[in-house]
Design an enzyme around this catalytic site. Structure first.
Site, short mmCIF file in Angstrom:
data_model
loop_
_atom_site.label_atom_id
_atom_site.label_comp_id
_atom_site.label_asym_id
_atom_site.label_seq_id
_atom_site.Cartn_x
_atom_site.Cartn_y
_atom_site.Cartn_z
N ASP A 21 61.80 14.50 -8.19
CA ASP A 21 60.53 14.88 -7.60
C ASP A 21 59.72 15.34 -8.50
OD1 ASP A 21 59.01 16.55 -5.69
OD2 ASP A 21 60.09 15.53 -4.20
N HIS A 57 56.30 20.60 -5.35
CA HIS A 57 56.69 19.94 -4.25
C HIS A 57 58.33 19.69 -4.39
CE1 HIS A 57 57.72 16.27 -1.96
NE2 HIS A 57 56.62 16.65 -1.18
N SER A 215 58.44 14.22 3.92
CA SER A 215 59.17 14.73 2.75
C SER A 215 60.36 15.77 3.13
CB SER A 215 58.28 15.28 1.60
OG SER A 215 57.48 14.28 0.79
#
Length: 339
Positions: A21, A57, A215
């Site tokens: 990520d 994120h 996600s």
């Protein structure tokens, strides 16, 4: 997802989940003590740990994995960025970085690979051979790979990678009503669904905030797979998929492109590990001739022969039609000039 019941069986101990990520802030209370050293940084966007645009994120996704598998370990590898102005995901070099990150995860003990990222493209779009090969190595080594299905809703059917690679389990997002979230991509490669609306997740700058998308749904399912492998680390990716298929809350009418095989139930999936299904996948010994067979008289041409008569007739009709059209135009213009 019935996590309380699942945790009575397994909490993910002994399992490492590679989170590929934007990086993970390891000292956040939601992940502290569970994060292995950050792996390589394959993104050259100028951001470093401590920047507001580093690990936003990725930290959220790592916390979502641990929400389901609190005793698992996280192996972070940075392959994309939170900077919207840095268009690195479209960069050819960055695309190959995902393959490098998968290979790194395999070489460093990953039991599950979580990919809460993706890119949609055209027919010849972002499919990458090096990524497909890396995912093939993951399957060969028995490492399940989970990816977010995408947040394009039902606007178009462009494939999104890595979700669309055959060996990957693509996860759709559901709302609090258990139905597909409006933003969740509708595609034939959707395998399962998990909650993906207002999921409380860790912020890289501290605290928590709600996150919506496929996600977090993929991160939650990665946690479920970690629970399953903790209960039986010999499960193959095919067996994991089979168990999830058998235990998911199936949609009315069976599998569909909205939620795949249905909404994941963590407790049922972990309990089903006790009766491991025979997935029927694996190498087998070849039996038979190991050479080309002799010619058997089959003609080489296998296509339907052209019907030349039809072609000639069609061409003649087109020529006659054009002639009549041109004649009509000529007559019309003469009559106008005479008038």
């Amino acid at each position: 997802m019935d996590l309380a019941a699942a945790h009575r069986v397994s909490k993910g101990a002994g399992i490492t989940v590679a989170v590929l990520d934007t990086g993970v802030v390891a000292d956040h209370p939601a992940v502290k003590g569970r994060v292995l050293e950050n792996g390589p940084n394959y993104v050259e966007d100028g951001h470093e740990p401590g920047d507001p645009l580093w690990g936003k994120h990725g930290t959220a996704m790592a916390s979502d994995v641990l929400k389901v598998a609190p005793e698992a370990k996280i192996l972070p590898v940075r392959v994309t960025t939170d900077d919207d102005d840095a268009d690195v995901w479209e960069d050819e070099n960055e695309r190959s970085s995902l393959a490098k990150a998968i290979n790194y995860a395999l070489a460093n003990g990953a039991d599950v690979i979580s990919l809460s990222l993706g890119d949609s493209g055209s027919l010849i779009g972002p499919y990458d051979t090096s990524e497909a090969n890396a995912l093939g190595r993951a399957a060969q080594r028995g490492v399940p790979v989970v990816a977010s299905a995408g947040n394009d809703g039902d606007k178009h059917n462009d494939s999104q990678f890595p979700a669309a690679y055959p060996s990957v389990m693509a996860i759709a997002a559901t709302g609090k009503d258990g139905k597909r979230a409006p933003f969740s991509t509708v595609a034939s490669y959707v395998a399962f669904a998990a909650p993906g609306v207002q999921i409380t997740s860790a912020r890289n700058t501290g605290g928590y905030s709600p996150v919506s998308g496929t996600s977090p749904a993929a991160a939650l399912v990665s946690g479920v797979v970690a629970l399953m492998l903790s209960a039986d680390n010999d499960l193959t990716p095919a067996q994991v998929r089979t168990i999830l298929t058998r235990t998911a809350h199936k949609p009315a009418g069976g599998r569909n492109d909205l939620v795949g095989r249905g909404l994941i139930n963590a407790a049922d999936a972990v309990r089903a590990v006790d009766s491991v299904p025979d997935a029927g996948a694996g190498p087998v010994d070849y039996e038979g001739d190991k050479h080309l067979v002799a010619p058997d008289g089959t003609p080489k041409r296998i296509t339907v022969p052209l019907h030349t008569e039809d072609i000639v007739a069609t061409a003649a009709a087109i020529v006659i039609g054009l002639g009549m059209l041109l004649t009509g135009i000529f007559v019309f213009r003469r009559s106008r000039r005479a008038g």
